[in-house]
Structures are given as structure tokens and as C-alpha cells.
Design a protein around this motif. Structure first.
Motif, PDB file in Angstrom:
ATOM      1  N   TYR A   1       0.838  -1.201   0.000  1.00  0.00           N
ATOM      2  CA  TYR A   1       0.000   0.000   0.000  1.00  0.00           C
ATOM      3  C   TYR A   1       0.877   1.257   0.000  1.00  0.00           C
ATOM      4  CZ  TYR A   1      -3.428   3.470   1.559  1.00  0.00           C
ATOM      5  OH  TYR A   1      -4.219   4.594   1.665  1.00  0.00           O
ATOM      6  N   ARG A   2       1.978   1.223   0.736  1.00  0.00           N
ATOM      7  CA  ARG A   2       2.868   2.393   0.810  1.00  0.00           C
ATOM      8  C   ARG A   2       3.669   2.586  -0.482  1.00  0.00           C
ATOM      9  NH1 ARG A   2       0.802   5.057   5.077  1.00  0.00           N
ATOM     10  NH2 ARG A   2       0.822   3.782   6.973  1.00  0.00           N
ATOM     11  N   GLY A   3       3.969   1.456  -1.146  1.00  0.00           N
ATOM     12  CA  GLY A   3       4.791   1.526  -2.355  1.00  0.00           C
ATOM     13  C   GLY A   3       6.063   0.725  -2.191  1.00  0.00           C
ATOM     14  N   VAL A   4       6.081  -0.472  -2.761  1.00  0.00           N
ATOM     15  CA  VAL A   4       7.219  -1.367  -2.545  1.00  0.00           C
ATOM     16  C   VAL A   4       8.504  -0.803  -3.143  1.00  0.00           C
ATOM     17  CG1 VAL A   4       5.802  -3.446  -2.351  1.00  0.00           C
ATOM     18  CG2 VAL A   4       6.630  -2.721  -4.602  1.00  0.00           C
ATOM     19  N   GLU A   5       8.376   0.090  -4.104  1.00  0.00           N
ATOM     20  CA  GLU A   5       9.581   0.676  -4.709  1.00  0.00           C
ATOM     21  C   GLU A   5      10.332   1.569  -3.718  1.00  0.00           C
ATOM     22  OE1 GLU A   5       6.273   3.586  -5.145  1.00  0.00           O
ATOM     23  OE2 GLU A   5       6.490   1.421  -5.482  1.00  0.00           O
ATOM     24  N   LYS A   6       9.661   1.944  -2.628  1.00  0.00           N
ATOM     25  CA  LYS A   6      10.283   2.793  -1.611  1.00  0.00           C
ATOM     26  C   LYS A   6      10.922   1.974  -0.482  1.00  0.00           C
ATOM     27  CE  LYS A   6       6.810   6.426  -2.382  1.00  0.00           C
ATOM     28  NZ  LYS A   6       5.719   7.208  -1.749  1.00  0.00           N
ATOM     29  N   MET A   7      10.776   0.662  -0.535  1.00  0.00           N
ATOM     30  CA  MET A   7      11.329  -0.180   0.519  1.00  0.00           C
ATOM     31  C   MET A   7      12.854  -0.211   0.453  1.00  0.00           C
ATOM     32  SD  MET A   7       8.701  -3.454   0.430  1.00  0.00           S
ATOM     33  CE  MET A   7       9.320  -4.188   1.957  1.00  0.00           C
ATOM     34  N   ALA A   8      13.473  -0.580   1.555  1.00  0.00           N
ATOM     35  CA  ALA A   8      14.917  -0.771   1.582  1.00  0.00           C
ATOM     36  C   ALA A   8      15.304  -1.941   0.690  1.00  0.00           C
ATOM     37  CB  ALA A   8      15.381  -1.014   3.022  1.00  0.00           C
ATOM     38  N   HIS A   9      16.552  -1.971   0.284  1.00  0.00           N
ATOM     39  CA  HIS A   9      17.010  -3.062  -0.586  1.00  0.00           C
ATOM     40  C   HIS A   9      16.793  -4.423   0.077  1.00  0.00           C
ATOM     41  CE1 HIS A   9      19.568  -5.173  -3.508  1.00  0.00           C
ATOM     42  NE2 HIS A   9      20.014  -5.844  -2.463  1.00  0.00           N
ATOM     43  N   ALA A  10      17.177  -4.550   1.335  1.00  0.00           N
ATOM     44  CA  ALA A  10      17.080  -5.836   2.024  1.00  0.00           C
ATOM     45  C   ALA A  10      15.639  -6.275   2.194  1.00  0.00           C
ATOM     46  CB  ALA A  10      17.779  -5.758   3.385  1.00  0.00           C
ATOM     47  N   THR A  11      14.794  -5.368   2.654  1.00  0.00           N
ATOM     48  CA  THR A  11      13.394  -5.743   2.895  1.00  0.00           C
ATOM     49  C   THR A  11      12.636  -5.932   1.585  1.00  0.00           C
ATOM     50  OG1 THR A  11      12.888  -3.376   3.179  1.00  0.00           O
ATOM     51  CG2 THR A  11      13.221  -4.685   5.180  1.00  0.00           C
ATOM     52  N   LYS A  12      13.011  -5.195   0.562  1.00  0.00           N
ATOM     53  CA  LYS A  12      12.362  -5.378  -0.751  1.00  0.00           C
ATOM     54  C   LYS A  12      12.676  -6.772  -1.299  1.00  0.00           C
ATOM     55  CE  LYS A  12      10.436  -4.195  -4.767  1.00  0.00           C
ATOM     56  NZ  LYS A  12      10.932  -5.192  -5.714  1.00  0.00           N
ATOM     57  N   GLY A  13      13.922  -7.211  -1.146  1.00  0.00           N
ATOM     58  CA  GLY A  13      14.270  -8.567  -1.588  1.00  0.00           C
ATOM     59  C   GLY A  13      13.495  -9.617  -0.819  1.00  0.00           C
ATOM     60  N   PHE A  14      13.356  -9.404   0.480  1.00  0.00           N
ATOM     61  CA  PHE A  14      12.578 -10.313   1.319  1.00  0.00           C
ATOM     62  C   PHE A  14      11.113 -10.300   0.896  1.00  0.00           C
ATOM     63  CE2 PHE A  14      10.785 -10.983   5.844  1.00  0.00           C
ATOM     64  CZ  PHE A  14      10.799 -12.365   5.711  1.00  0.00           C
ATOM     65  N   TYR A  15      10.586  -9.115   0.648  1.00  0.00           N
ATOM     66  CA  TYR A  15       9.203  -8.968   0.180  1.00  0.00           C
ATOM     67  C   TYR A  15       8.988  -9.736  -1.121  1.00  0.00           C
ATOM     68  CZ  TYR A  15       5.169  -6.727  -2.068  1.00  0.00           C
ATOM     69  OH  TYR A  15       3.977  -6.504  -2.722  1.00  0.00           O
ATOM     70  N   ASP A  16       9.895  -9.560  -2.074  1.00  0.00           N
ATOM     71  CA  ASP A  16       9.750 -10.221  -3.377  1.00  0.00           C
ATOM     72  C   ASP A  16       9.697 -11.746  -3.215  1.00  0.00           C
ATOM     73  OD1 ASP A  16       9.723  -7.804  -4.689  1.00  0.00           O
ATOM     74  OD2 ASP A  16      11.854  -7.846  -5.204  1.00  0.00           O
ATOM     75  N   LYS A  17      10.558 -12.280  -2.343  1.00  0.00           N
ATOM     76  CA  LYS A  17      10.550 -13.723  -2.113  1.00  0.00           C
ATOM     77  C   LYS A  17       9.271 -14.147  -1.392  1.00  0.00           C
ATOM     78  CE  LYS A  17      15.584 -13.971  -2.025  1.00  0.00           C
ATOM     79  NZ  LYS A  17      16.806 -14.089  -1.207  1.00  0.00           N
ATOM     80  N   GLY A  18       8.834 -13.330  -0.448  1.00  0.00           N
ATOM     81  CA  GLY A  18       7.600 -13.632   0.274  1.00  0.00           C
ATOM     82  C   GLY A  18       6.376 -13.629  -0.618  1.00  0.00           C
ATOM     83  N   ARG A  19       6.375 -12.752  -1.611  1.00  0.00           N
ATOM     84  CA  ARG A  19       5.224 -12.678  -2.526  1.00  0.00           C
ATOM     85  C   ARG A  19       5.127 -13.918  -3.419  1.00  0.00           C
ATOM     86  NH1 ARG A  19       1.659 -10.466  -0.369  1.00  0.00           N
ATOM     87  NH2 ARG A  19       1.200  -8.232  -0.435  1.00  0.00           N
ATOM     88  N   LYS A  20       6.232 -14.643  -3.583  1.00  0.00           N
ATOM     89  CA  LYS A  20       6.172 -15.896  -4.331  1.00  0.00           C
ATOM     90  C   LYS A  20       5.484 -16.991  -3.513  1.00  0.00           C
ATOM     91  CE  LYS A  20      10.354 -14.902  -6.994  1.00  0.00           C
ATOM     92  NZ  LYS A  20      11.774 -15.298  -7.249  1.00  0.00           N
ATOM     93  N   ILE A  21       5.432 -16.795  -2.203  1.00  0.00           N
ATOM     94  CA  ILE A  21       4.781 -17.757  -1.310  1.00  0.00           C
ATOM     95  C   ILE A  21       3.327 -17.374  -1.082  1.00  0.00           C
ATOM     96  CG2 ILE A  21       4.919 -18.902   0.946  1.00  0.00           C
ATOM     97  CD1 ILE A  21       7.351 -19.359  -0.937  1.00  0.00           C
ATOM     98  N   VAL A  22       3.110 -16.103  -0.803  1.00  0.00           N
ATOM     99  CA  VAL A  22       1.748 -15.598  -0.543  1.00  0.00           C
ATOM    100  C   VAL A  22       1.513 -14.377  -1.432  1.00  0.00           C
ATOM    101  CG1 VAL A  22       0.193 -14.564   1.154  1.00  0.00           C
ATOM    102  CG2 VAL A  22       1.719 -16.450   1.829  1.00  0.00           C
ATOM    103  N   PRO A  23       0.644 -14.492  -2.410  1.00  0.00           N
ATOM    104  CA  PRO A  23       0.382 -13.355  -3.301  1.00  0.00           C
ATOM    105  C   PRO A  23      -0.405 -12.257  -2.598  1.00  0.00           C
ATOM    106  CG  PRO A  23      -1.058 -15.200  -3.844  1.00  0.00           C
ATOM    107  CD  PRO A  23      -0.101 -15.703  -2.817  1.00  0.00           C
ATOM    108  N   SER A  24      -0.459 -11.108  -3.253  1.00  0.00           N
ATOM    109  CA  SER A  24      -1.172  -9.948  -2.704  1.00  0.00           C
ATOM    110  C   SER A  24      -2.651 -10.277  -2.442  1.00  0.00           C
ATOM    111  CB  SER A  24      -1.075  -8.777  -3.676  1.00  0.00           C
ATOM    112  OG  SER A  24      -1.794  -7.668  -3.187  1.00  0.00           O
ATOM    113  N   ILE A  25      -3.210  -9.651  -1.433  1.00  0.00           N
ATOM    114  CA  ILE A  25      -4.629  -9.857  -1.111  1.00  0.00           C
ATOM    115  C   ILE A  25      -5.448  -8.901  -1.971  1.00  0.00           C
ATOM    116  CG2 ILE A  25      -6.389  -9.778   0.699  1.00  0.00           C
ATOM    117  CD1 ILE A  25      -4.132 -10.257   2.741  1.00  0.00           C
TER     118      ILE A  25
END
Length: 506
Positions: free
Chosen positions: A447-471
């Protein structure tokens, strides 16, 4: 890896349990074992009255057993004590029990033949793991019931896990060309009079807990971004001023995770202070790390301890009935770990509430794609609250309880195996709570904008989205929670965070 009875570490145990490292025994250690066995043979030949060698057990310690009956004595011991009940321990725990019991016997204080240790390692290296019921141990005199089920497999009895199936022991031994053994004087007692069930369960729980504690900081960092948390609270000066190095380390790791984030804020920018569940992450998580450090120390001592009774010294000239089988050190450590891990779930659930409660943030209510028509993450918070509440019950210390046994001969017991089992249950619950936080944090960050996330957390987010897609629509979220939990269990920090760019986390 060579066992010496003195050099096991949690790192080396991890290699055996999860990376299938081959295990053997040093020749010097086997010489000690043989000398100890010769001492037992001499005791039997001389008809000396020594507990467990030429006497009965527990309250029957005053009953003398003739030398021609010592093998039957050991067989009866294993059969009568194999009365564990309930669901079996996880297979990896049985594997750990084989390793730890062998390591204890290698110390050379137990009087067993080298073949007993070799057979334990034969099972370990062939991946033949005993089926061991979880319930039935008082944690003194050691883990009698669970270890009796382990001893059965050496005799070709009981059941084992073998090549993904549960089968009778004889079948597995025959396929691997392993011969069962007949237990001789003291060997049955040496196999079951120890703390290896509670310690094995504790080791497996600790290894998973250590990994989950690191993951909890990464997940919390995504939550901080989703809630535009104030980064000033993690300033090093604040935490050095307190003095706990674990707290300092947590704050450092979170600063490094969020180093280049455009979603964190400074104090006064949006608000002056964050709620405790964000601002006090280093203090709370750091305290859990302090407890885990204590648990690590106790486990590494116990993994290399002689815990049976009696112990044989000076080539049999000194045989002493003591109480090293008493599980109190591990019972207290497991109770401490229960609390430490439960607190990671406690504070995580409060962060979940801040993510989903529209009165506490400016995100869509319950992170719903259509608030009102769709409930979004509303009931995920319920599930987290339920797990946290269950943890509070499980966290009640098992070590404060004791029920006398063996006609009051064994009048104080540790309940350490119960503590270890409950620690593992709390761990599973906590992982699911953190899985829920991750699902909600990803949604908030999106909701905030994933492009604004830190490099480390954005990478974690990207991997997490492969497990659980957006609601984007309500669905059966139970599947998402279990999928995220399973992913966390199988992943370590190095696979979740790209340490090559933007992150210096160690």
C-alpha cells in the motif's frame, strides 16, 4: 565427524541432523569405552553389589541379581520401561537422540561394549530412526521411557522410520545388513538412564528458535516500513547506553535492514514516538536473545555430559551411584526458552494489530481490498491472538512441578522433557504468528509503495510474494498462513536477505 564425548557443539549437531554428516568414534575414545566395559565384567565376576549391574532398579536396588541373570535383567529393564505414550517425537529428534546417547557413552564412564556405540551410529548413519512416543518421561531418572524405545531398536524390536516410512525395526536392519545385539550387564541401564530425549528435543527446538528469532527481526523491519516507523529509536547510542549487547545487535541489524528505506520516518516528522511494539523491538527481542544465549550454553554442556547411573571411574575401582540423570538444568533452560520465544509472538501479535486496526494507522481497515464487503486480514489477527494465548498456557514452567515415583525412592523429578516438548509447541505457534505478521506487513508495504522499501526488505518482500500473493480478494487465508510458516521453517536468513548489496547484516 568423530565423537569424543567432549566436543559436540550445536553447529556440529546441526550438520549431522540436517546435512547428513557421517559420524564415527575416535580410537582413543573407544579404548576408554573398552576399559570401562572390562571394569563391569570384573564387577560381575567378583559378585560385587553394584547398583544396576548386580542389583535391581529403583526401589529394587537392594535386590541382588545372580551373574547368570544379568542379560535377562537388562532385557526386562528395556521391555518394562518402554511404556511411552502419545504421538512420536519428530524424526529429527529421534536422530538427535541416537547421536547424543552415543556421545555420552563414548565418554567411557558407562561400562558398555564398543558394539553398543557402534550400533547406535550404524542406525544414525543408515538413517534408521527409532519411533519414540513423546509422553511418559519425568525427566529423572533421566528419560527412561523414551530412551527404552530407542534401546528396543538396538535389539531388533520396536518400530523405526526408514526411507520415509514407518516400519518394524527388524525389516530395516535386515535391509541395511545391521545385526541386532543382546544387551549385557549394565548396557540397558546405560542406554536409558540419561537426559537425551529432553536434550535432543531442546536442541532441535533451539536450532529452529535461533533461526526464527533472526527472521522475526526481518519481518518486524517490513512492519516498520508498512507503518512508517521512526528509525531514530534504533540509534546505536540509545542501545549502548543500556548496555546489553544483544539489544545493541538487534538495533544494528534493523538499522542495516532499513538503511536505504524511503518508508521509515524521523521523530517529529509524522509522530514523535511509536508504540512500544515498534519502538521497543531491540529491548524485547534482545532480551529473548539473552535467554537463548543461556539455553545455548546449557545445551552444549549437556550434549557432552555423562548422565547415567552409576558412573565408573578408575577402571572400576570407584563406582558411584549419583544423580547426573536429573534433568533440572535442561528443564529450567527449556522453561526459559519457552518464555523467550512466546514473547516474540506476543510483541508480533501487537504489531499485527497495529497493521490491521484502522484506528491505529492510515492503512485500509484490516488491509481489506474493499473494507466492509471483504474482511481482509481481520480474522488473521484473531488467529494470532489465539496462538499467543495458547503460548501463555504452554509457557507455564514445567520445572516447578514434581511427582514422586518408584515408591518415593525417586522423590523429586525435573519434568524437563515436558518443558522441551512445550518449548517446541510454542515455537510452532510463534512461527505461525510471525507468518501472519509477514503477510500483513507485505500488504501494508504494498500500500505504501514497494519501490520505496529498503534493498534488504524489498528482496525479502519479493521472495515472500512468491509464497503468498497480494490480497486482492478474500480467500482461504489458512492456506497462506501455513505456506508462509512452512517457508520460514525451511529458509535461513542468508536465503531471505541479499547480503551482497545494501545490507551488512551478520
Amino acid at each position: 565427524m568423530e565423537l569424543t564425548g567432549n566436543t559436540l557443539t550445536l553447529k556440529s549437531v546441526n550438520e549431522v541432523l540436517y546435512n547428513n554428516e557421517f559420524v564415527s568414534v575416535s580410537s582413543e575414545s573407544m579404548e576408554r569405552v573398552q576399559k570401562s566395559h572390562e571394569a563391569v565384567k570384573k564387577i560381575v565376576e567378583e559378585k560385587r553389589v553394584v547398583y544396576g549391574i548386580t542389583t535391581g532398579f529403583g526401589k529394587f536396588s537392594d535386590v541382588y541379581i545372580d551373574s547368570e541373570n544379568v542379560e535377562e535383567l537388562q532385557l526386562n529393564l528395556i521391555h518394562s520401561h518402554a511404556c511411552g505414550v502419545g504421538e512420536p517425537f519428530p524424526e529429527v529428534v529421534s536422530r538427535a537422540m541416537l547421536l547424543l546417547r552415543a556421545n555420552a557413552l563414548v565418554k567411557g564412564f558407562s561400562g558398555v561394549r564398543p558394539v553398543v556405540i557402534n550400533r547406535l551410529l550404524d542406525l544414525l548413519n543408515a538413517h534408521i530412526h527409532p519411533v519414540i512416543p513423546q509422553q511418559g518421561s519425568l525427566g529423572a531418572s533421566g528419560d527412561l521411557a523414551p530412551l527404552s524405545h530407542l534401546a528396543l531398536t538396538l535389539m531388533g524390536e520396536g518400530e523405526v522410520y526408514y526411507k520415509g516410512e514407518r516400519t518394524n525395526t527388524w525389516t530395516a536392519l535386515e535391509k541395511e545388513g545391521i545385526l541386532p545385539i543382546t544387551l549385557q550387564a549394565k548396557e540397558g541401564l546405560a542406554l536409558i538412564n540419561g537426559t537425551q530425549a529432553m536434550t535432543a528435543m531442546g536442541v532441535v527446538a533451539f536450532l529452529e528458535a535461533e533461526k526464527l528469532a533472526k527472521q522475526s527481526e526481518l519481518i518486524a523491519s517490513v512492519t516498520i516500513e508498512a507503518l512508517q516507523g521512526i528509525i531514530d529509536a534504533f540509534d546505536e547510542d540509545v542501545h549502548v547506553a543500556r548496555g546489553y549487547y544483544q539489544q545493541v545487535d538487534v538495533a544494528r541489524r534493523i538499522r542495516e535492514y532499513l538503511a536505504d528505506s524511503q518508508l521509515t520516518t524521523r521523530q517529529g516528522e509524522i509522530r514523535v514516538q511509536d508504540a512500544y511494539s515498534l519502538r521497543c523491538i531491540p529491548q524485547v527481542h534482545g532480551a529473548s536473545w539473552q535467554a537463548l544465549d543461556y539455553v545455548r550454553e546449557k545445551l552444549e554442556i549437556e550434549m557432552n555430559a555423562a548422565t547415567d547411573n552409576p558412573l565408573i571411574f578408575n577402571d572400576g575401582e570407584k563406582v558411584i551411584s549419583g544423580g547426573n540423570f536429573h534433568g533440572q538444568p535442561i528443564a529450567l533452560a527449556m522453561d526459559f526458552m519457552k518464555i523467550a520465544i512466546a514473547e516474540l509472538a506476543n510483541i508480533s501479535e501487537r504489531r499485527i494489530e497495529r497493521l490491521v486496526n484502522p484506528q491505529l494507522n492510515d492503512l485500509p481497515g484490516f488491509l481489506s481490498p474493499e473494507p466492509g464487503l471483504q474482511s481482509g486480514a481481520m480474522i488473521m489477527q484473531y488467529a494470532a491472538a489465539s496462538l499467543v494465548s495458547e503460548n501463555k498456557t504452554l509457557a507455564h514452567p514445567a520445572s516447578v512441578d514434581s511427582i514422586p515415583s518408584s515408591a518415593n525412592q525417586e522423590d523429586h523429578v525435573s519434568m524437563g522433557t515436558i518443558a522441551a516438548r512445550h518449548a517446541y509447541q510454542i515455537l510452532q505457534n510463534t512461527r505461525r504468528v510471525l507468518a501472519i505478521e509477514m503477510i500483513c506487513a507485505m500488504q501494508g508495504a504494498e500500500y505504501r509503495g514497494v519501490e520505496k522499501m529498503a534493498h534488504a526488505t524489498k528482496g525479502f518482500y519479493d521472495k515472500g510474494r512468491k509464497i503468498v500473493p497480494s490480497i486482492i480478494k478474500d480467500r482461504i487465508f489458512s492456506k497462506d498462513i501455513e505456506a508462509m510458516s512452512a517457508w520460514l521453517k525451511e529458509s535461513d536468513e542468508s536465503s531471505l536477505v541479499d547480503t551482497r548489496q545494501g545490507s551488512k547484516v551478520q
